[in-house]
Motif scaffolding. Structure first.
Motif, PDB file in Angstrom:
ATOM      1  N   ARG A 103       0.846  -1.199   0.000  1.00  0.00           N
ATOM      2  CA  ARG A 103       0.000   0.000   0.000  1.00  0.00           C
ATOM      3  C   ARG A 103       0.876   1.243   0.000  1.00  0.00           C
ATOM      4  NH1 ARG A 103      -1.606   2.529   4.533  1.00  0.00           N
ATOM      5  NH2 ARG A 103      -0.117   2.281   6.224  1.00  0.00           N
ATOM      6  N   ASP A 150     -16.561  11.945   5.461  1.00  0.00           N
ATOM      7  CA  ASP A 150     -15.839  12.095   4.186  1.00  0.00           C
ATOM      8  C   ASP A 150     -16.012  10.865   3.308  1.00  0.00           C
ATOM      9  OD1 ASP A 150     -13.831  13.627   2.571  1.00  0.00           O
ATOM     10  OD2 ASP A 150     -12.577  11.860   2.940  1.00  0.00           O
ATOM     11  N   TRP A 189      -6.411   5.226  19.761  1.00  0.00           N
ATOM     12  CA  TRP A 189      -6.631   3.789  19.959  1.00  0.00           C
ATOM     13  C   TRP A 189      -6.010   3.012  18.803  1.00  0.00           C
ATOM     14  CZ3 TRP A 189     -10.345   0.232  17.533  1.00  0.00           C
ATOM     15  CH2 TRP A 189     -10.497  -0.975  18.250  1.00  0.00           C
ATOM     16  N   THR A 212      -3.953  -1.151  17.792  1.00  0.00           N
ATOM     17  CA  THR A 212      -3.781  -2.540  18.230  1.00  0.00           C
ATOM     18  C   THR A 212      -2.645  -2.632  19.237  1.00  0.00           C
ATOM     19  OG1 THR A 212      -4.422  -3.185  16.001  1.00  0.00           O
ATOM     20  CG2 THR A 212      -3.505  -4.907  17.385  1.00  0.00           C
ATOM     21  N   THR A 213      -1.551  -1.925  18.931  1.00  0.00           N
ATOM     22  CA  THR A 213      -0.383  -1.955  19.822  1.00  0.00           C
ATOM     23  C   THR A 213      -0.217  -0.568  20.459  1.00  0.00           C
ATOM     24  OG1 THR A 213       0.975  -1.402  17.891  1.00  0.00           O
ATOM     25  CG2 THR A 213       0.829  -3.727  18.480  1.00  0.00           C
ATOM     26  N   LEU A 237     -13.015   9.793   8.578  1.00  0.00           N
ATOM     27  CA  LEU A 237     -12.109   9.981   7.437  1.00  0.00           C
ATOM     28  C   LEU A 237     -11.562   8.630   6.970  1.00  0.00           C
ATOM     29  CD1 LEU A 237     -10.020  13.024   8.800  1.00  0.00           C
ATOM     30  CD2 LEU A 237     -12.151  13.072   7.510  1.00  0.00           C
ATOM     31  N   LYS A 239       1.138   3.007  21.704  1.00  0.00           N
ATOM     32  CA  LYS A 239       1.963   4.012  21.011  1.00  0.00           C
ATOM     33  C   LYS A 239       2.527   4.997  22.020  1.00  0.00           C
ATOM     34  CE  LYS A 239       0.586   2.351  17.073  1.00  0.00           C
ATOM     35  NZ  LYS A 239       1.359   1.267  16.546  1.00  0.00           N
ATOM     36  N   LEU A 298      -3.896   4.762  15.019  1.00  0.00           N
ATOM     37  CA  LEU A 298      -2.724   5.646  15.178  1.00  0.00           C
ATOM     38  C   LEU A 298      -1.607   5.168  14.261  1.00  0.00           C
ATOM     39  CD1 LEU A 298      -2.481   6.370  19.025  1.00  0.00           C
ATOM     40  CD2 LEU A 298      -3.106   7.965  17.203  1.00  0.00           C
ATOM     41  N   GLY A 299      -1.959   4.851  13.003  1.00  0.00           N
ATOM     42  CA  GLY A 299      -0.949   4.474  12.016  1.00  0.00           C
ATOM     43  C   GLY A 299      -0.373   5.730  11.381  1.00  0.00           C
ATOM     44  N   LEU A 300       0.024   5.586  10.109  1.00  0.00           N
ATOM     45  CA  LEU A 300       0.639   6.735   9.423  1.00  0.00           C
ATOM     46  C   LEU A 300      -0.319   7.936   9.438  1.00  0.00           C
ATOM     47  CD1 LEU A 300       3.093   7.674   7.826  1.00  0.00           C
ATOM     48  CD2 LEU A 300       2.024   6.778   5.759  1.00  0.00           C
ATOM     49  N   MET A 301      -1.594   7.692   9.135  1.00  0.00           N
ATOM     50  CA  MET A 301      -2.569   8.798   9.063  1.00  0.00           C
ATOM     51  C   MET A 301      -2.966   9.273  10.460  1.00  0.00           C
ATOM     52  SD  MET A 301      -2.886   9.071   5.830  1.00  0.00           S
ATOM     53  CE  MET A 301      -1.714   8.096   4.940  1.00  0.00           C
ATOM     54  N   ARG A 352     -13.250   4.840   6.260  1.00  0.00           N
ATOM     55  CA  ARG A 352     -14.041   4.269   5.168  1.00  0.00           C
ATOM     56  C   ARG A 352     -15.512   4.269   5.596  1.00  0.00           C
ATOM     57  NH1 ARG A 352     -10.339   5.115   2.246  1.00  0.00           N
ATOM     58  NH2 ARG A 352      -9.086   3.612   1.068  1.00  0.00           N
ATOM     59  N   TYR A 381      -4.572  -5.336   6.915  1.00  0.00           N
ATOM     60  CA  TYR A 381      -4.059  -3.962   6.784  1.00  0.00           C
ATOM     61  C   TYR A 381      -2.534  -3.972   6.893  1.00  0.00           C
ATOM     62  CZ  TYR A 381      -3.257  -3.389  11.886  1.00  0.00           C
ATOM     63  OH  TYR A 381      -2.806  -3.506  13.180  1.00  0.00           O
ATOM     64  N   ALA A 400      -7.759  13.213   1.866  1.00  0.00           N
ATOM     65  CA  ALA A 400      -6.339  13.148   1.476  1.00  0.00           C
ATOM     66  C   ALA A 400      -6.185  12.441   0.141  1.00  0.00           C
ATOM     67  CB  ALA A 400      -5.515  12.439   2.547  1.00  0.00           C
TER      68      ALA A 400
HETATM   69  P1  NAP Z   1      -1.929   2.181   8.945  1.00  0.00           P
HETATM   70  O1  NAP Z   1      -0.631   2.912   8.968  1.00  0.00           O
HETATM   71  O2  NAP Z   1      -1.951   0.735   8.582  1.00  0.00           O
HETATM   72  O3  NAP Z   1      -2.570   2.380  10.389  1.00  0.00           O
HETATM   73  C1  NAP Z   1      -3.704   1.674  10.822  1.00  0.00           C
HETATM   74  C2  NAP Z   1      -3.895   1.946  12.310  1.00  0.00           C
HETATM   75  O4  NAP Z   1      -5.105   1.323  12.734  1.00  0.00           O
HETATM   76  C3  NAP Z   1      -2.762   1.381  13.157  1.00  0.00           C
HETATM   77  O5  NAP Z   1      -2.491   2.231  14.225  1.00  0.00           O
HETATM   78  C4  NAP Z   1      -3.379   0.068  13.680  1.00  0.00           C
HETATM   79  O6  NAP Z   1      -2.832  -0.340  14.933  1.00  0.00           O
HETATM   80  C5  NAP Z   1      -4.811   0.468  13.844  1.00  0.00           C
HETATM   81  N1  NAP Z   1      -5.729  -0.675  13.804  1.00  0.00           N
HETATM   82  C6  NAP Z   1      -5.972  -1.506  12.758  1.00  0.00           C
HETATM   83  N2  NAP Z   1      -6.884  -2.441  13.101  1.00  0.00           N
HETATM   84  C7  NAP Z   1      -7.200  -2.182  14.390  1.00  0.00           C
HETATM   85  C8  NAP Z   1      -8.084  -2.800  15.314  1.00  0.00           C
HETATM   86  N3  NAP Z   1      -8.824  -3.866  14.980  1.00  0.00           N
HETATM   87  N4  NAP Z   1      -8.135  -2.283  16.571  1.00  0.00           N
HETATM   88  C9  NAP Z   1      -7.406  -1.217  16.914  1.00  0.00           C
HETATM   89  N5  NAP Z   1      -6.555  -0.577  16.084  1.00  0.00           N
HETATM   90  C10 NAP Z   1      -6.463  -1.061  14.833  1.00  0.00           C
HETATM   91  O7  NAP Z   1      -2.959   2.901   7.959  1.00  0.00           O
HETATM   92  P2  NAP Z   1      -2.939   4.443   7.548  1.00  0.00           P
HETATM   93  O8  NAP Z   1      -1.963   4.702   6.479  1.00  0.00           O
HETATM   94  O9  NAP Z   1      -2.849   5.249   8.790  1.00  0.00           O
HETATM   95  O10 NAP Z   1      -4.397   4.584   6.895  1.00  0.00           O
HETATM   96  C11 NAP Z   1      -5.555   4.340   7.644  1.00  0.00           C
HETATM   97  C12 NAP Z   1      -6.776   4.444   6.760  1.00  0.00           C
HETATM   98  O11 NAP Z   1      -7.057   5.805   6.448  1.00  0.00           O
HETATM   99  C13 NAP Z   1      -6.686   3.794   5.382  1.00  0.00           C
HETATM  100  O12 NAP Z   1      -6.814   2.399   5.448  1.00  0.00           O
HETATM  101  C14 NAP Z   1      -7.833   4.457   4.658  1.00  0.00           C
HETATM  102  O13 NAP Z   1      -9.019   3.715   4.876  1.00  0.00           O
HETATM  103  C15 NAP Z   1      -7.953   5.812   5.350  1.00  0.00           C
HETATM  104  N6  NAP Z   1      -7.592   6.919   4.434  1.00  0.00           N
HETATM  105  C16 NAP Z   1      -8.586   7.760   4.047  1.00  0.00           C
HETATM  106  C17 NAP Z   1      -8.282   8.802   3.211  1.00  0.00           C
HETATM  107  C18 NAP Z   1      -9.357   9.771   2.796  1.00  0.00           C
HETATM  108  O14 NAP Z   1      -9.118  10.563   1.878  1.00  0.00           O
HETATM  109  N7  NAP Z   1     -10.498   9.780   3.430  1.00  0.00           N
HETATM  110  C19 NAP Z   1      -6.983   8.977   2.743  1.00  0.00           C
HETATM  111  C20 NAP Z   1      -5.996   8.090   3.158  1.00  0.00           C
HETATM  112  C21 NAP Z   1      -6.308   7.049   4.010  1.00  0.00           C
HETATM  113  P3  NAP Z   1      -1.268  -0.754  15.054  1.00  0.00           P
HETATM  114  O15 NAP Z   1      -0.489   0.503  14.772  1.00  0.00           O
HETATM  115  O16 NAP Z   1      -1.115  -1.168  16.462  1.00  0.00           O
HETATM  116  O17 NAP Z   1      -1.058  -1.820  14.026  1.00  0.00           O
END
Ligand code: NAP
Ligand code: GLV
Length: 317
Positions: A94, A256, A170, A172-173, A230, A175, A149-152, A232, A317, A283
């Motif tokens: 991704r 959004d 909030w 999974t792991t 923001l 921060k 609390l991933g990249l976004m 899905r 993910y 974004a």
């Molecule tokens: P990412 O880096 O993979 O981060 C995902 C976060 O969610 C991580 O902190 C993860 O925890 C946490 N998570 C996942 N499953 C979980 C669960 N069951 N319980 C608790 N925490 C959970 O993804 P990202 O790059 O931040 O992107 C996140 C999402 O933003 C994308 O998948 C997309 O749907 C959305 N997005 C939307 C737009 C828009 O324009 N609206 C643009 C870009 C992205 P860990 O860190 O502990 O693994």
């Protein structure tokens, strides 16, 4: 060779073609040494080893017998993960673009500030030509809970903390982000929700997170909390949200993303006075930064055979 497949926006073929052409131009500039095919060019499917994609319809990659890996130009990859025609051993990479994280942090700040400064209330008063002060609270008095609390999510958390909000997140792991209280697990979600004034969703869509914003979570929020989605559309149970807005449990929702995009013209969200709609624009992928990241990843693969870290299919993910 690379196959570029982009299909957004799906409702507007002309705009989709323009999007493909623009992506192609940026990708060719970023990696002039590569041959990049599209739906418009003649190519032998057996020559394609990398697919660079934006949400293509299911089955779009089924004709590529020698596909080695897939690079998404979006951060969220739930659609491509759901495509059963893609063999499970093909890595799906991704887009992880810090510029996109800055952009989503800007969107999160915009929505949270608008809610904190009561902009929906002032809009309603303006419609009635009413001059009324709705009061002021310090940002430190407004508690923002972020799902994911991933990249976004972490970029949004940092900016909101910088603005002075009391920020929690909030994941999974656990921060360790300056000024951000970290919560994990089911009980962590309940604890965070209980003290959240504005809930911002930045989770990926997975089987574990679908409909996470439903009555079960809304009922844990303080009465009158606001939500910002923001992530899905399927993170929200639409009927539960309408119910929570009716009872006042949730005072406003800024959305959004939606189950169906474009949001159907007859959807009840459009005319709801307590809902703010933006058309999945929090974004958009930056063509310049996105292309450069893809080019770096392709070059590393060509030189060293290293495929970038792929999505964990077990976690989705
Ligand atoms: P990412 O880096 O993979 O981060 C995902 C976060 O969610 C991580 O902190 C993860 O925890 C946490 N998570 C996942 N499953 C979980 C669960 N069951 N319980 C608790 N925490 C959970 O993804 P990202 O790059 O931040 O992107 C996140 C999402 O933003 C994308 O998948 C997309 O749907 C959305 N997005 C939307 C737009 C828009 O324009 N609206 C643009 C870009 C992205 P860990 O860190 O502990 O693994
Ligand atoms: C946009 O929604 C993305 O996932 O990049």
């Amino acid at each position: 060779m690379i196959l570029l497949l982009t299909s957004d926006p799906r409702d507007d073929p002309e705009a989709a073609d323009a999007g493909t052409a623009d992506w192609l131009a940026h990708l060719e500039e970023a990696m002039p040494e590569e041959t990049i095919h599209t739906v418009w060019t003649d190519y032998d499917p057996g020559d394609i080893d990398i697919a660079v994609i934006v949400q293509p319809p299911p089955g779009s990659l089924a004709h590529l017998p020698n596909l080695v890996w897939i690079h998404s130009l979006w951060a969220g990859v739930e659609t491509i993960l759901a495509d059963e025609t893609i063999p499970p051993d093909i890595p799906i990479v991704r887009l992880q673009d810090p510029h996109m994280a800055d952009t989503i942090a800007e969107a999160a700040a915009m929505h949270v500030l608008a809610l904190h400064r009561q902009m929906p209330g002032y809009r309603a008063l303006q419609n009635e030509h009413t001059w009324k002060d709705l009061g002021y609270a310090e940002t430190s008095e407004t508690r923002v809970g972020i799902l994911g609390l991933g990249l976004m999510g972490s970029a949004a958390a940092r900016v909101l903390a910088m603005l002075g909000f009391a920020v929690m997140g909030w994941s999974t792991t656990p921060k360790n982000i300056d000024g951000v209280e970290s919560f994990v697990g089911e009980s962590g979600l309940a604890d965070m929700a209980a003290k959240t004034d504005i809930l911002v969703n930045l989770l990926p869509l997975t089987p574990a997170t679908e409909r996470i914003m439903s009555s079960g979570l809304f009922d844990r929020l303080p009465t009158g909390a606001r939500i910002v989605n923001l992530g899905r559309g399927p993170h929200v149970d639409d009927d539960d949200l309408l119910g929570a807005l009716d009872t006042g449990r949730v005072a406003h929702a800024s959305l959004d993303v939606f189950w169906e995009e474009p949001l159907p013209a007859d959807h009840p969200f459009w005319d709801h006075p307590l809902i703010t709609i933006t058309p999945h624009v929090a974004a958009p992928t930056g063509r310049l930064t996105g292309s450069r990241i893809v080019a770096d990843n392709v070059r590393r693969y060509r030189a060293e055979g290293i495929i970038p870290e792929a999505v964990d299919r077990r976690l989705a993910y």
